[in-house]
Design an enzyme around this catalytic site. Structure first.
Site, PDB file in Angstrom:
ATOM      1  N   HIS A   1      18.881   9.330 -51.030  1.00  0.00           N
ATOM      2  CA  HIS A   1      18.893  10.724 -50.595  1.00  0.00           C
ATOM      3  C   HIS A   1      20.266  11.331 -50.857  1.00  0.00           C
ATOM      4  O   HIS A   1      21.204  10.640 -51.267  1.00  0.00           O
ATOM      5  CB  HIS A   1      18.561  10.839 -49.096  1.00  0.00           C
ATOM      6  CG  HIS A   1      17.111  10.621 -48.797  1.00  0.00           C
ATOM      7  ND1 HIS A   1      16.561   9.369 -48.691  1.00  0.00           N
ATOM      8  CD2 HIS A   1      16.093  11.504 -48.599  1.00  0.00           C
ATOM      9  CE1 HIS A   1      15.268   9.475 -48.438  1.00  0.00           C
ATOM     10  NE2 HIS A   1      14.959  10.751 -48.383  1.00  0.00           N
TER      11      HIS A   1
ATOM     12  N   LYS B   1      22.235  13.580 -45.863  1.00  0.00           N
ATOM     13  CA  LYS B   1      21.192  12.934 -45.063  1.00  0.00           C
ATOM     14  C   LYS B   1      21.842  12.161 -43.920  1.00  0.00           C
ATOM     15  O   LYS B   1      22.707  11.322 -44.145  1.00  0.00           O
ATOM     16  CB  LYS B   1      20.380  11.996 -45.946  1.00  0.00           C
ATOM     17  CG  LYS B   1      19.309  11.193 -45.242  1.00  0.00           C
ATOM     18  CD  LYS B   1      18.074  12.014 -45.001  1.00  0.00           C
ATOM     19  CE  LYS B   1      16.915  11.132 -44.548  1.00  0.00           C
ATOM     20  NZ  LYS B   1      15.804  11.941 -44.015  1.00  0.00           N
TER      21      LYS B   1
END
Length: 265
Positions: free
Chosen positions: A155, A159
């Site tokens: 990600h 995140k």
């Protein structure tokens, strides 16, 4: 169907607003932002960069607008989500929540809310991710006790939670297919002397740049391996899925729904 979007300037709230604004079956009635933001009181279309005014306000008090909606979509923060679910229950409004990073106690609030409202919680609203989950269930039911299962998820640098909610859901699906609890078999990263234990599920999390979302599950055997992978190129697939979830909840009775119900999986 009348819709309120929580966090309309967030990466997901913005896209959900843009998608909903183009749907003929949805009418946006408000955006709800965290208190103190400098765009409170401005038009939702401007805040979410829709490209035109929607003549819909952005407010910082859900209570003041909640009675005008049928469904709420919340992809904000876990702190804000706790306030939203309480408010939704008080006003008997359907809720789609895609926020992640909750503790087990916090997750229970959504289960409890389902006794009073149509409640849909989804760690990932992508259609293809949820089809991938179905494939994982099929493979694990067949070879889960033989395979070395590892999950690699990537990600962006912003995140907050690791592993991702999506990868946790994948692990829970596979653990259930093996008749086990994920908490009993999950291994998070490795360092030093850490030989692989049979029957476990390994987790590895990468955070870099602006990677939207990528999940790969490896089923390792001697001499061969199977990989099942999903890559998102941007977050639009999640926004479209979230709006599909909201449309599904319209007119439903109280209960706990999942995206499997939406996709008929």
């Amino acid at each position: 169907m009348k819709l309120i979007v929580i966090g309309p300037r967030g990466k997901m709230g913005k896209l959900i607003t843009q998608v909903a604004a183009e749907r003929e079956d949805m009418e946006l009635v408000a955006g709800v932002a965290p208190r103190g933001r400098d765009y409170i009181g401005t038009d939702l279309g401007q805040v979410a960069m829709v490209g035109r005014n929607l003549n819909v306000p952005v407010v910082d008090d859900l209570e003041s607008v909640i009675d005008s909606c049928d469904v709420i979509i919340d992809f904000s923060t876990k702190e804000m989500a706790m306030e939203v679910v309480d408010c939704a229950v008080r006003h008997k409004k359907a809720l789609v929540c895609g926020t992640t990073g909750f503790s087990e106690e916090e997750k229970k609030k959504f289960q409890d809310a389902a006794a009073h409202i149509p409640m849909l919680y989804a760690a990932n609203t992508s259609k293809l991710v949820n089809i991938m989950n179905k494939l994982l269930e099929i493979v694990t039911s067949s070879v889960g006790d033989e395979a070395d299962i590892e999950i690699l998820e990537m990600h962006d640098q912003w995140k907050k939670d690791a592993p991702s909610g999506t990868s946790k859901e994948m692990g829970e699906i596979m653990a259930q297919a093996m008749g086990k609890e994920l908490d009993d078999i999950a291994v998070y990263g490795r360092h030093g002397s850490s030989p692989r234990e049979k029957g476990t599920i390994g987790y590895h999390s990468l955070r870099a740049g602006n990677i939207p979302s990528s999940h790969t599950v490896y089923f390792g055997f001697m001499g061969e391996r199977l990989e099942i992978t999903h890559h998102s190129y941007n977050w639009e697939c999640f926004a479209r899925g979230a709006c599909d979830c909201a449309a599904y909840l319209a007119g439903k009775q109280p209960g706990f729904y999942t995206i499997k119900d939406v996709l008929n999986l």
